[in-house]
Design a protein around this motif. Structure first.
Motif, mmCIF file in Angstrom:
data_model
loop_
_atom_site.group_PDB
_atom_site.id
_atom_site.type_symbol
_atom_site.label_atom_id
_atom_site.label_comp_id
_atom_site.label_asym_id
_atom_site.label_seq_id
_atom_site.Cartn_x
_atom_site.Cartn_y
_atom_site.Cartn_z
ATOM 1 N N LEU A 70 0.864 -1.180 0.000
ATOM 2 C CA LEU A 70 0.000 0.000 0.000
ATOM 3 C C LEU A 70 0.897 1.225 0.000
ATOM 4 O O LEU A 70 1.776 1.354 0.851
ATOM 5 N N ARG A 71 0.665 2.120 -0.966
ATOM 6 C CA ARG A 71 1.380 3.394 -0.991
ATOM 7 C C ARG A 71 0.402 4.478 -0.562
ATOM 8 O O ARG A 71 -0.678 4.636 -1.140
ATOM 9 N N ASP A 90 -4.775 6.597 -2.275
ATOM 10 C CA ASP A 90 -3.868 5.464 -2.064
ATOM 11 C C ASP A 90 -3.456 4.860 -3.404
ATOM 12 O O ASP A 90 -4.060 5.133 -4.447
ATOM 13 N N THR A 91 -2.453 3.993 -3.354
ATOM 14 C CA THR A 91 -2.110 3.161 -4.507
ATOM 15 C C THR A 91 -1.933 1.729 -4.031
ATOM 16 O O THR A 91 -1.209 1.474 -3.064
ATOM 17 N N ALA A 92 -2.635 0.811 -4.685
ATOM 18 C CA ALA A 92 -2.512 -0.618 -4.394
ATOM 19 C C ALA A 92 -1.531 -1.235 -5.390
ATOM 20 O O ALA A 92 -1.627 -0.997 -6.597
ATOM 21 N N ILE A 93 -0.600 -2.032 -4.886
ATOM 22 C CA ILE A 93 0.442 -2.616 -5.723
ATOM 23 C C ILE A 93 0.528 -4.118 -5.432
ATOM 24 O O ILE A 93 0.640 -4.521 -4.271
ATOM 25 N N VAL A 94 0.452 -4.936 -6.481
ATOM 26 C CA VAL A 94 0.609 -6.385 -6.362
ATOM 27 C C VAL A 94 1.687 -6.822 -7.347
ATOM 28 O O VAL A 94 1.694 -6.370 -8.499
ATOM 29 N N GLN A 152 12.263 -2.658 -1.829
ATOM 30 C CA GLN A 152 13.035 -1.434 -2.063
ATOM 31 C C GLN A 152 12.602 -0.753 -3.365
ATOM 32 O O GLN A 152 12.500 0.481 -3.431
ATOM 33 N N ALA A 153 12.344 -1.548 -4.403
ATOM 34 C CA ALA A 153 11.906 -0.967 -5.676
ATOM 35 C C ALA A 153 10.567 -0.256 -5.521
ATOM 36 O O ALA A 153 10.364 0.847 -6.034
ATOM 37 N N VAL A 154 9.647 -0.876 -4.790
ATOM 38 C CA VAL A 154 8.341 -0.266 -4.564
ATOM 39 C C VAL A 154 8.495 0.996 -3.716
ATOM 40 O O VAL A 154 7.861 2.029 -3.990
ATOM 41 N N ALA A 155 9.343 0.940 -2.695
ATOM 42 C CA ALA A 155 9.552 2.104 -1.832
ATOM 43 C C ALA A 155 10.098 3.290 -2.620
ATOM 44 O O ALA A 155 9.785 4.448 -2.322
ATOM 45 N N ALA A 156 10.886 2.978 -3.652
ATOM 46 C CA ALA A 156 11.474 4.037 -4.474
ATOM 47 C C ALA A 156 10.546 4.459 -5.611
ATOM 48 O O ALA A 156 10.898 5.341 -6.404
ATOM 49 N N GLY A 157 9.382 3.833 -5.691
ATOM 50 C CA GLY A 157 8.466 4.130 -6.794
ATOM 51 C C GLY A 157 8.978 3.620 -8.120
ATOM 52 O O GLY A 157 8.586 4.120 -9.188
ATOM 53 N N ALA A 162 10.919 -1.297 -12.717
ATOM 54 C CA ALA A 162 12.264 -1.794 -12.984
ATOM 55 C C ALA A 162 12.419 -3.281 -12.642
ATOM 56 O O ALA A 162 13.481 -3.859 -12.891
ATOM 57 N N LEU A 163 11.393 -3.893 -12.094
ATOM 58 C CA LEU A 163 11.462 -5.311 -11.730
ATOM 59 C C LEU A 163 11.258 -6.158 -12.989
ATOM 60 O O LEU A 163 10.171 -6.635 -13.283
ATOM 61 N N GLU A 164 12.318 -6.329 -13.735
ATOM 62 C CA GLU A 164 12.247 -7.021 -15.021
ATOM 63 C C GLU A 164 11.770 -8.460 -14.820
ATOM 64 O O GLU A 164 12.166 -9.147 -13.893
#
Length: 292
Positions: A167-168, A249-253, A268-273, A277-279
């Motif tokens: 959750l962002r 909010d933003t939901a991320i799965v 860490q990638a999600v925390a950095a927005g 980049a998660l290939e």
């Protein structure tokens, strides 16, 4: 990777699996809904519809299930006050259906898996699971890119996949569901596929349970060639269990390869927005927006 076209899913039956991850129903406050359902202790409780193509014109199917609920880029909050919504982070399975000579579903062949948000209203007193699942357009989420698969063998290509969610809010992100191996589902692989076929053949539902006659719904939809199944939500973190979605909010799965990315790297990638980049990962990012 498969680039998804949402319009290609408009003739695909949408289903979910209830109780396929130990502890989730208890955290969601829904375990009591299934006291009248007979199922083995380790088995899922049943399947439910969230989208039935053509339902608006089928007398035997609740008409609201005919609204196409899938989106890749947002979650639309339902109208009304005091409605509590939670992300339900799941693996979405796109599968082709084979029908027998009697017209009943006989087998499922996996085509793709990816990040899926079976977003739900916590609505005490709802008679059926589906009443918490489809409140209009953009009430469900599917990642715009999926991972092609030919089977769900726990020792095969999906064996290293993991499922994470976040959750962002106000610029900060936090884990919403517990990062989990996909093979950690209670039912997976051929066991899950055979069970889904059995439920499509034999689950009739009743007034005493929250389940519905999904096989009849499949027939009412014209026996579509494919189905999309959310195969079950993971356990929540403490934050996920107690935090409901709100506008902004933003939901991320994320469904990712655990041999390519560590849980820490994903977080860490999600925390950095920078989750894009998660290939090689199937990533669903849904800003939460107020109802129109």
């Amino acid at each position: 990777m498969i680039d998804l076209r949402l319009d290609d899913l408009r003739d695909v039956l949408g289903l979910g699996v209830a109780g396929n991850f130990a502890g989730h129903l208890e955290q969601a406050g829904e375990a009591g809904d299934f006291v009248g359902v007979e199922a083995a202790a380790s088995a899922p409780k049943g399947i439910f519809p969230f989208y039935v193509p053509g339902a608006a014109d089928a007398d035997a199917v609740p008409s609201f299930l005919g609204t196409f609920p899938l989106a890749t880029d947002r979650v639309s909050l339902p109208a009304g006050e005091g409605l509590n919504l939670q992300i339900e982070p799941e693996v979405g399975l796109l599968a082709r259906v084979t029908y027998g000579a009697d017209g009943a579903p006989a087998a499922l062949r996996p085509e793709a898996v990816g990040a899926f948000n079976d977003c739900s209203i916590r609505r005490p007193g709802a008679r059926k699971i589906s009443e918490k699942k489809n409140w209009g357009p953009a009430s469900k989420g599917i990642a715009p890119r999926l991972l092609p698969v030919e089977d769900l063998d726990p020792e095969g290509p999906t064996r290293t996949l993991r499922l994470a969610s976040f959750l962002r809010r106000d610029g900060a992100s936090a884990a919403y569901g517990v990062d989990s191996p996909v093979v950690g589902y209670s039912y997976y692989g051929e066991q899950l596929l055979a069970w889904l076929v059995d439920r499509l053949q034999h689950q009739h539902g009743s007034d005493e349970t929250p389940l519905e006659p999904v096989g009849s719904y499949l027939a009412a939809a014209g026996s579509p060639s494919r189905i999309l199944v959310g195969i079950g939500a993971t356990r929540y973190t403490a934050l996920g269990e107690s935090t409901f979605l709100r506008d902004g909010d933003t939901a991320i799965v994320v469904v990712y390869d655990g041999e390519r990315w560590t849980p820490e790297a994903v977080e860490q990638a999600v925390a950095a927005g920078d989750e894009a980049a998660l290939e090689g990962a199937s990533v669903l990012v849904q800003p939460v927006v107020a109802a129109d």
